[in-house]
Design an enzyme around this catalytic site. Structure first.
Site, PDB file in Angstrom:
ATOM      1  CG  ASN A  88      -1.897  -1.036   1.200  1.00 51.89           C
ATOM      2  OD1 ASN A  88      -2.262  -1.517   0.180  1.00 51.89           O
ATOM      3  ND2 ASN A  88      -2.482  -1.271   2.338  1.00 51.89           N
ATOM      4  CB  VAL A 109      14.916  17.889  -5.661  1.00 53.30           C
ATOM      5  CG1 VAL A 109      16.300  17.462  -5.517  1.00 53.30           C
ATOM      6  CG2 VAL A 109      13.896  17.149  -4.613  1.00 53.30           C
ATOM      7  NE  ARG A 150       7.085 -10.642   0.071  1.00 51.18           N
ATOM      8  CZ  ARG A 150       6.265 -11.328   1.081  1.00 51.18           C
ATOM      9  NH1 ARG A 150       5.282 -11.898   1.082  1.00 51.18           N
ATOM     10  NH2 ARG A 150       6.954 -11.001   2.463  1.00 51.18           N
ATOM     11  CD  GLU A 204       8.266  13.038  10.775  1.00 49.56           C
ATOM     12  OE1 GLU A 204       7.521  12.652  11.654  1.00 49.56           O
ATOM     13  OE2 GLU A 204       9.087  13.931  10.836  1.00 49.56           O
ATOM     14  N   GLY A 255       2.697   7.734  10.920  1.00 43.79           N
ATOM     15  CA  GLY A 255       2.242   7.997   9.320  1.00 43.79           C
ATOM     16  C   GLY A 255       2.744   9.580   9.315  1.00 43.79           C
ATOM     17  CB  ILE A 288       1.615  12.825  12.786  1.00 45.75           C
ATOM     18  CG1 ILE A 288       0.005  12.342  12.724  1.00 45.75           C
ATOM     19  CG2 ILE A 288       1.679  13.644  13.817  1.00 45.75           C
ATOM     20  CD1 ILE A 288      -0.696  11.647  13.777  1.00 45.75           C
ATOM     21  CD  GLU A 329      -2.373  -5.762   8.612  1.00 47.94           C
ATOM     22  OE1 GLU A 329      -2.576  -6.654   7.513  1.00 47.94           O
ATOM     23  OE2 GLU A 329      -2.028  -4.782   8.134  1.00 47.94           O
ATOM     24  CG  ASP A 382       2.272  -0.763  15.552  1.00 52.41           C
ATOM     25  OD1 ASP A 382       2.945  -0.649  14.366  1.00 52.41           O
ATOM     26  OD2 ASP A 382       1.851   0.515  15.697  1.00 52.41           O
ATOM     27  CE  LYS A 387       3.663   2.783  14.677  1.00 53.02           C
ATOM     28  NZ  LYS A 387       2.274   2.890  14.438  1.00 53.02           N
TER      29      LYS A 387
END
Length: 449
Positions: free
Chosen positions: A24, A44, A56, A137, A142, A144, A198, A209, A213
């Site tokens: 994703n 840039v 894969r 980051e 995500g 934020i 999930e 998770d 973080k």
């Protein structure tokens, strides 16, 4: 952008990008690179060109087939690749591929919180040796922006505390339980049906998770290397509809919080303002917070992080903490920074772990508690229960009592106490003849007491 290009770069020499993974997030990164090539070039100073995508399987992915490869090592090693974007996830092979890129002087952008939680030191050392950039980051919350403010915007300040909701799946589940009164199993099933959870939700609902973080945030905030193993962790799988109902009765809700803070060297003492004799406490657990607290209003799959700094005060960062597009936004922000540094000869800030503060065990960590008991409904029980709290040095703030069938329910809210004292109290209560059961113990955060 203005300035003088460095290292032989000019406005016509491309900066080559390799993307590892096309799930994703990777799909969104590739789309933005291709659809917004002109904007990226303007920002840039040189073309940002996708050299290849490691996947894969080379089945049709909506991009030219020649961009796809099943050999990530070959892609990372190509001479025309200057920046590697890793969005595979997991520890291996990402660790090997990122180290290969950094050792070759290529900049790396990653969203891999599991890898960073345990191997930031190793990766940062490789980046330092080769003078390459390591950006991450997207690894926390995500879209934020919280990593860069901790590294750069607050670099001259003293951060005392970071607390946040950093997992969208658990926040969706707890928000739905609070709003509907449904139990955990039913709400998890709905989260899975809607794609928020999930097929195997263990990493989310058991707090792994969020713990990864929290380790990253604590490392950045306190200039001390913290790994996932240093984080005390509890998940939400044992939270019941009754817990939410009890929380609502005291004008609170329940959130899975990641808490990183400075605590005193001696349990029960105030943290010293000069930074001496202090430790770092990092923990993840479900906790009651007052409905008036800013984090109580964060609902659904959204995330929020509150940073408390000495000079800046309280800062809150809020937004979508997961998903392909939000996470890709953070990845592209890092990619632009890495590409600009290649073009102009700059570097990202390196790892800062000079403080080397010790990690406080959970047993020494002070907080408030909300203890739910089922007891026999007869005179003297409340006095005996209160005596047990006092015997272990845990001060009671309030007690609520209500009838419940043939017994009674006691809800005890404590003042601040260390975890070890509360654990000893609960163990003693469970042995009392007049206590039928200790139904639940939840921590209470976000209060001034």
């Amino acid at each position: 952008m203005t300035g003088v290009p460095q290292g032989g770069w000019g406005p016509d020499r491309p900066i080559g990008v390799a993307v590892l993974g096309m799930g994703n997030v990777g799909t969104e990164v590739v789309r933005i690179l291709r659809d917004h090539a002109d904007d990226l070039r303007a920002r840039v100073g040189a073309p940002v060109v996708l050299r290849g995508v490691a996947v894969r399987s080379t089945r049709d992915r909506g991009i030219p087939a020649e961009l796809l490869t099943t050999d990530p090592d070959e892609l990372v090693g190509r001479d025309d690749v200057d920046v590697v974007v890793e969005v595979i996830g997991g520890i291996d092979p990402p660790r090997r591929l990122i180290l290969a890129a950094l050792n070759a002087g290529k900049s790396v952008v990653t969203a891999n919180k599991a890898l960073l939680a345990d191997y930031t030191g190793e990766l940062a050392a490789a980046a330092e040796r080769s003078r390459a950039d390591l950006y991450f980051e997207a690894a926390v919350a995500g879209a934020i922006p919280v990593v860069r403010p901790l590294i750069q915007s607050l670099a001259g300040d003293r951060v005392n505390r970071v607390v946040g909701i950093v997992n969208g799946t658990t926040n969706f589940i707890l928000s739905a339980m609070d709003e509907t009164g449904a139990d955990y199993s039913a709400t998890l099933a709905e989260a899975t049906r809607l794609g928020y959870a999930e097929a195997d939700p263990t990493a989310d609902v058991e707090g792994y998770d969020a713990a990864a973080k929290a380790a990253i945030l604590a490392t950045l905030a306190f200039h001390t290397r913290v790994t996932a193993a240093d984080v005390y962790r509890e998940g939400i799988s044992r939270i019941t509809a009754e817990d939410l109902e009890t929380a609502s009765a005291v004008h609170c809700t329940v959130k899975l919080l990641a808490i990183c803070e400075r605590v005193p060297e001696a349990p029960g003492e105030p943290a010293p303002a000069d930074g001496g004799k202090e430790r770092v406490s990092v923990r993840v657990y479900p906790a009651l917070i007052p409905r008036k607290h800013p984090l109580a209003t964060v609902s659904g799959a959204f995330n929020a992080v509150v940073v408390e700094a000495e000079a800046a005060g309280r800062l809150m960062f809020y937004g979508q903490g997961a998903g392909g597009a939000p996470t890709a936004s953070a990845v592209l922000g890092d990619l632009v920074m890495a590409a600009r540094n290649k073009f102009y000869g700059g570097r990202a800030p390196g790892e800062s772990v000079y403080a080397e503060l010790p990690i406080a065990p959970i047993g020494d960590t002070p907080t408030r508690y909300h203890v739910n008991l089922q007891v026999e409904d007869r005179p003297g029980v409340l006095e005996k229960v209160a005596g047990e709290f006092a015997a272990h040095g845990v001060s009671i703030s309030t007690v609520r009592q209500g009838g419940h069938g043939e017994g009674a329910r006691l809800v005890v809210v404590t003042h601040h106490a260390v975890e070890s004292a509360l654990a000893d109290t609960v163990a003693a209560l469970a042995e009392m003849e007049s206590v039928t059961s200790v139904t639940s113990v939840l921590r209470l955060e976000g209060t001034e007491e």
